[in-house]
Design a protein around this motif. Structure first.
Motif, PDB file in Angstrom:
ATOM      1  N   LEU A  58      16.927   9.870  -4.230  1.00 16.40           N
ATOM      2  CA  LEU A  58      17.802   8.791  -3.783  1.00 16.40           C
ATOM      3  C   LEU A  58      19.221   9.311  -3.561  1.00 16.40           C
ATOM      4  CD1 LEU A  58      18.515   5.803  -3.258  1.00 16.40           C
ATOM      5  CD2 LEU A  58      18.828   5.544  -5.747  1.00 16.40           C
ATOM      6  N   LEU A  59      19.722  10.112  -4.512  1.00 17.56           N
ATOM      7  CA  LEU A  59      21.057  10.686  -4.366  1.00 17.56           C
ATOM      8  C   LEU A  59      21.142  11.578  -3.130  1.00 17.56           C
ATOM      9  CD1 LEU A  59      22.251  11.722  -7.944  1.00 17.56           C
ATOM     10  CD2 LEU A  59      22.889   9.718  -6.613  1.00 17.56           C
ATOM     11  N   LEU A  60      20.111  12.394  -2.894  1.00 17.91           N
ATOM     12  CA  LEU A  60      20.120  13.275  -1.732  1.00 17.91           C
ATOM     13  C   LEU A  60      20.145  12.471  -0.435  1.00 17.91           C
ATOM     14  CD1 LEU A  60      17.603  16.092  -2.751  1.00 17.91           C
ATOM     15  CD2 LEU A  60      20.084  16.250  -2.561  1.00 17.91           C
ATOM     16  N   ARG A  61      19.343  11.404  -0.373  1.00 19.63           N
ATOM     17  CA  ARG A  61      19.323  10.577   0.836  1.00 19.63           C
ATOM     18  C   ARG A  61      20.690   9.948   1.080  1.00 19.63           C
ATOM     19  NH1 ARG A  61      14.377   8.779  -1.306  1.00 19.63           N
ATOM     20  NH2 ARG A  61      15.319   6.784  -1.890  1.00 19.63           N
ATOM     21  N   ARG A  62      21.307   9.472   0.012  1.00 24.85           N
ATOM     22  CA  ARG A  62      22.630   8.845   0.164  1.00 24.85           C
ATOM     23  C   ARG A  62      23.663   9.877   0.585  1.00 24.85           C
ATOM     24  NH1 ARG A  62      23.307   3.715  -2.452  1.00 24.85           N
ATOM     25  NH2 ARG A  62      25.526   4.173  -2.608  1.00 24.85           N
ATOM     26  N   ARG A  63      23.553  11.089   0.036  1.00 28.42           N
ATOM     27  CA  ARG A  63      24.528  12.123   0.387  1.00 28.42           C
ATOM     28  C   ARG A  63      24.387  12.530   1.855  1.00 28.42           C
ATOM     29  NH1 ARG A  63      25.733  16.827  -3.754  1.00 28.42           N
ATOM     30  NH2 ARG A  63      26.559  14.950  -4.743  1.00 28.42           N
ATOM     31  N   VAL A  64      23.142  12.714   2.309  1.00 30.21           N
ATOM     32  CA  VAL A  64      22.923  13.070   3.716  1.00 30.21           C
ATOM     33  C   VAL A  64      23.452  11.967   4.625  1.00 30.21           C
ATOM     34  CG1 VAL A  64      21.159  13.432   5.477  1.00 30.21           C
ATOM     35  CG2 VAL A  64      20.971  14.595   3.274  1.00 30.21           C
ATOM     36  N   ALA A  65      23.169  10.714   4.264  1.00 30.13           N
ATOM     37  CA  ALA A  65      23.658   9.593   5.073  1.00 30.13           C
ATOM     38  C   ALA A  65      25.179   9.557   5.082  1.00 30.13           C
ATOM     39  CB  ALA A  65      23.098   8.274   4.526  1.00 30.13           C
ATOM     40  N   SER A  66      25.778   9.854   3.925  1.00 26.58           N
ATOM     41  CA  SER A  66      27.238   9.874   3.842  1.00 26.58           C
ATOM     42  C   SER A  66      27.835  10.971   4.699  1.00 26.58           C
ATOM     43  CB  SER A  66      27.664  10.055   2.378  1.00 26.58           C
ATOM     44  OG  SER A  66      29.074  10.165   2.267  1.00 26.58           O
ATOM     45  N   LEU A  67      27.206  12.156   4.697  1.00 28.08           N
ATOM     46  CA  LEU A  67      27.702  13.261   5.519  1.00 28.08           C
ATOM     47  C   LEU A  67      27.599  12.925   6.998  1.00 28.08           C
ATOM     48  CD1 LEU A  67      26.220  16.332   3.601  1.00 28.08           C
ATOM     49  CD2 LEU A  67      28.623  15.672   3.754  1.00 28.08           C
ATOM     50  N   ARG A  68      26.498  12.309   7.398  1.00 26.69           N
ATOM     51  CA  ARG A  68      26.334  11.925   8.801  1.00 26.69           C
ATOM     52  C   ARG A  68      27.377  10.897   9.202  1.00 26.69           C
ATOM     53  NH1 ARG A  68      19.738  11.321   8.630  1.00 26.69           N
ATOM     54  NH2 ARG A  68      19.252  13.544   8.820  1.00 26.69           N
ATOM     55  N   LEU A  69      27.585   9.912   8.319  1.00 28.34           N
ATOM     56  CA  LEU A  69      28.587   8.893   8.603  1.00 28.34           C
ATOM     57  C   LEU A  69      29.972   9.521   8.693  1.00 28.34           C
ATOM     58  CD1 LEU A  69      29.536   5.962   8.870  1.00 28.34           C
ATOM     59  CD2 LEU A  69      29.631   5.849   6.360  1.00 28.34           C
ATOM     60  N   GLY A  70      30.288  10.428   7.746  1.00 27.03           N
ATOM     61  CA  GLY A  70      31.586  11.080   7.755  1.00 27.03           C
ATOM     62  C   GLY A  70      31.819  11.887   9.011  1.00 27.03           C
TER      63      GLY A  70
END
Length: 516
Positions: free
Chosen positions: A127-139
């Motif tokens: 879950l943390l990895l998915r959120r981090r990847v999504a955050s990087l894409r958004l950033g």
């Protein structure tokens, strides 16, 4: 933003345990990590923000007071939630545990089905990895929008309009004295033109730094969300770039310094960001044209700024547009590579000749040309190469980083004790012999290997007769052992050892003159 306890409980691996919330609000409770433990004294081992999974084995047989103290210790450590699996140790949550959780407002979960705790920990990690990847894409998407607004050259109001659109709330830029410098528009709460109080409720504020100093603050009018936090973090950099873009040549030099420092830091920078930041600093990167890093080492007899300015001028003459910065004692540059290695060496030689007119030039080195995304590695290679040239006492050395590839490899191992043992193993007997008897066996061996085992060339380089060289080689083989120097693996090991010895001692065995 950290996931909430509600999100964690919704994970299939957790839902399979039939969780029941006995106390707390899963929607507002956030979870930093998930641990499982049966240790009673778990409190001091926590860092805060965890969900703790337990079967209650550490509570079995404890008194009522001890069970309550267990919960108190967890709450004191900042635990987010406690999940107790029922059925193995307890049929229901002990009353002292439930009462203490309510008293300390600690989220408490009962797990009614048996599920491997390892599966829950793995699910949370995913879950943390998915959120981090999504955050990087958004950033990355947010940054590209902001950088595009800067490159459009329409000024601060348009940039703040972009910030407001991305954040979904008004944006304002204020100076350090509270003056309103620019605003995203008329929508949202009214803002007094003279001064703004960024400490009022509903403001999100972050300083804008220019030239390392706080220039002002960027404000968002709205409650904090993950998206607004991401926008604000990147928008302050975009505003600083816009302020610099509207400035003078010195500002572009600072942008070049900042970009090169980012490349050296190892931060991943996309090709699009590199191209746009390079353009702002005066170095447009043409598609399909390879770029490379360049490093220059000179003996300091002038200020770093003067040397950097001269390197920039000479590099532009030899290679065209470039970015130049100073990293510690070296001046480094980024520029476009010419076609072919021969042409690259020719232009490097011309650059070195021009710099050598006004400075004691130690070395000029180039990293491998390639795609802009490989610039960080190319810069590091070039700087490694001039560092090695400096250690070896070079003068007017012009090279590509791969010319000293073996030295670079050995330099990275220089602090390893195993390398020291290797050097001692290979050269120790010769070094001891030279120190005891005043002979030149190390120097002789180096010349012999350097000249490809040619006795004639080695004797000429050493300035001795061939018979003298024969006698020395015989002595070397006697000191080192029975394996002949002509053996490929033996001479390879000795050659590596000699290069490592030069790096460690600064001594050139061929001249017996300290390199520094």
């Amino acid at each position: 933003m950290l996931p909430t306890l509600a999100e964690v409980l919704a994970l299939p691996a957790v839902a399979a345990a039939a969780p029941e919330v006995l106390h707390g609000d899963p929607g507002t409770c956030t979870v930093r990590w998930v641990h499982s433990s049966e240790i009673y004294e778990m409190g001091p081992l926590l860092r805060g923000g965890e969900l703790l999974l337990t079967t209650g084995l550490g509570l079995h047989g404890r008194t009522t007071r001890a069970q309550a103290a267990y919960v108190d210790a967890l709450a004191d450590a900042g635990l987010s939630a406690l999940a107790l699996e029922l059925g193995r140790t307890f049929g229901e949550v002990p009353a002292p545990v439930l009462e203490a959780a309510r008293r300390r407002d600690l989220s408490l979960i009962a797990l009614h089905q048996v599920v491997p705790f390892a599966a829950i920990v793995e699910a949370f990690h995913e879950l943390l990895l998915r959120r981090r990847v999504a955050s990087l894409r958004l950033g990355e998407l947010i940054w590209q929008e902001l950088l595009g607004a800067v490159l459009s050259r329409r000024g601060l109001p348009e940039l703040l309009a972009t910030v407001a659109a991305l954040a979904g709330c008004p944006a304002h830029l204020v100076a350090t004295d509270g003056r309103l410098v620019a605003s995203s528009g008329s929508d949202g709460p009214a803002v007094e033109p003279g001064r703004v109080d960024p400490d009022g409720r509903g403001w999100l504020a972050q300083p804008v730094r220019v030239h390392g100093q706080v220039w002002g603050r960027l404000l968002l009018v709205g409650r904090r969300t993950a998206r607004r936090a991401a926008v604000l973090e990147r928008a302050t950099t975009a505003v600083a770039l816009e302020l610099l873009r509207a400035g003078d040549v010195a500002d572009r030099d600072r942008m070049a310094q900042a970009l090169i420092q980012d490349l050296f830091s190892g931060r991943v920078i996309s090709a699009a960001e590199l191209g746009r930041r390079g353009e702002l600093a005066g170095f447009p990167m043409a598609p399909g044209r390879p770029v490379f890093g360049l490093a220059v080492a000179v003996e300091r007899r002038a200020s770093g700024h003067a040397i950097r300015t001269e390197v920039a001028a000479v590099t532009r003459t030899s290679f065209g547009p470039c970015l130049v910065a100073e990293i510690d004692h070296d001046v480094v540059a980024v520029t476009t590579a010419p076609g072919g290695e021969d042409e690259l060496r020719t232009r490097l030689a011309a650059l070195a000749e021009e710099l050598g007119r006004g400075h004691v030039l130690l070395a000029v080195a180039a990293g491998a040309p390639g795609d802009p995304t490989a610039l960080g590695r190319s810069l590091a290679e070039a700087r490694e190469a001039v560092g090695i040239a400096r250690r070896l006492g070079a003068r007017n050395r012009v090279l590509l980083a791969r010319d000293v590839g073996v030295y670079r490899l050995l330099a990275r191992l220089d602090r390893d004790a195993e390398l020291g043992r290797f050097l001692r193993e290979q050269l120790g007997p010769l070094l001891d012999h030279d120190a005891t008897h005043g002979t030149d066996l190390v120097r002789t061996l180096d010349a012999y290997l350097t000249h490809g085992l040619s006795k004639t060339a080695a004797a000429a380089a050493l300035g001795v007769r061939r018979q003298t060289l024969y006698n020395r080689l015989a002595r070397i083989e006697s000191v080192l052992g029975a394996l002949p120097l002509a053996d490929h693996e033996r001479r390879t090991a000795l050659g590596l050892a000699l290069l490592g010895w030069r790096l460690r001692t600064g001594l050139d065995p061929t001249s017996r003159v300290p390199a520094r």
